[in-house]
Design an enzyme around this catalytic site. Structure first.
Site, PDB file in Angstrom:
ATOM      1  N   SER A  58      -2.322  -0.930  -2.865  1.00  0.00           N
ATOM      2  CA  SER A  58      -3.130  -2.142  -2.685  1.00  0.00           C
ATOM      3  C   SER A  58      -2.644  -3.034  -1.551  1.00  0.00           C
ATOM      4  CB  SER A  58      -3.174  -2.954  -3.985  1.00  0.00           C
ATOM      5  OG  SER A  58      -1.902  -3.495  -4.287  1.00  0.00           O
ATOM      6  N   LYS A  95       0.589  -9.557  -4.559  1.00  0.00           N
ATOM      7  CA  LYS A  95      -0.641  -9.821  -3.813  1.00  0.00           C
ATOM      8  C   LYS A  95      -0.437 -11.035  -2.900  1.00  0.00           C
ATOM      9  CE  LYS A  95      -3.336  -6.745  -5.918  1.00  0.00           C
ATOM     10  NZ  LYS A  95      -2.226  -5.996  -6.523  1.00  0.00           N
TER      11      LYS A  95
END
Length: 203
Positions: free
Chosen positions: A127, A164
């Site tokens: 990701s 993230k």
């Protein structure tokens, strides 16, 4: 500090090394015998080194020479930090509790710096590949509970860790992956536990 002569440097180095080896400084006589010079010559060297800020000495006590500045050429010692390595986060347990740890890794500067607290975790998945963070990398994370927009953070959501990029929106937080194949995570309440400091990669 003013520069010193080669002989003064030798005397200063001898005093430093003698003090380290014996846990007390040499006497004027010790110095004179080592270099084969007179006590007066030793005293002249000590006086010059005192004047230039390298030594301090009490005239009332024996073995009172104290090194204030060492001019030996030595490699600076690197700070080494013992960093906890996180595994799976157990529900309801403090982040760095024993149940969550997979052991420790020793890291040196610039990956860790003195005075700061860190933990590490293994990156899983793809990701964050566009940020240069790959599956299997070791993420070194500085402990923190707040972040500013654009920082890559580690957050705990539903007892799972996610890495993230952080953005604060009007009424929610957006945790943005760095891979267009993945969707952003939106939440109103996110527990930030750290900010990415470094990535360690082994081949």
């Amino acid at each position: 500090m003013k520069g010193i002569t080669d002989r003064q440097k030798e005397v200063l180095n001898f005093i430093s090394e003698y003090t380290e080896a014996n846990a007390y400084p040499p006497t004027v006589r010790d110095i004179g015998e080592h270099f084969g010079i007179s006590l007066r010559a030793v005293q002249d060297h000590i006086a010059a080194l005192q004047k230039k800020g390298y030594l301090a000495q009490s005239q009332k006590r024996a073995r009172s020479i104290r090194v204030l500045s060492d001019c030996r050429d030595r490699e600076p010692e690197l700070f080494v930090g013992k960093v906890p390595l996180l595994g799976n986060v157990a529900a309801g347990k403090p982040l760095l509790s024993e149940e969550n740890l997979d052991g420790y890794v020793n890291l040196t500067e610039p990956f860790v710096r003195p005075g700061k607290s860190y933990f590490a975790l293994r990156v899983r998945g793809q990701s964050m590949i566009n940020a240069g963070i790959l599956d299997g990398d070791l993420a070194v994370v500085e402990q923190a509970s707040t972040a500013v927009d654009g920082q890559i953070i580690v957050a705990v959501i539903d007892d799972a860790i996610t890495l993230k990029r952080y953005y604060k929106e009007a009424e929610r937080v957006r945790l943005q992956p760095e891979n267009p194949a993945f969707q952003a995570i939106y939440c109103t309440d996110v527990r930030i536990v750290g900010i990415l400091s470094n990535i360690v990669r082994t081949y």
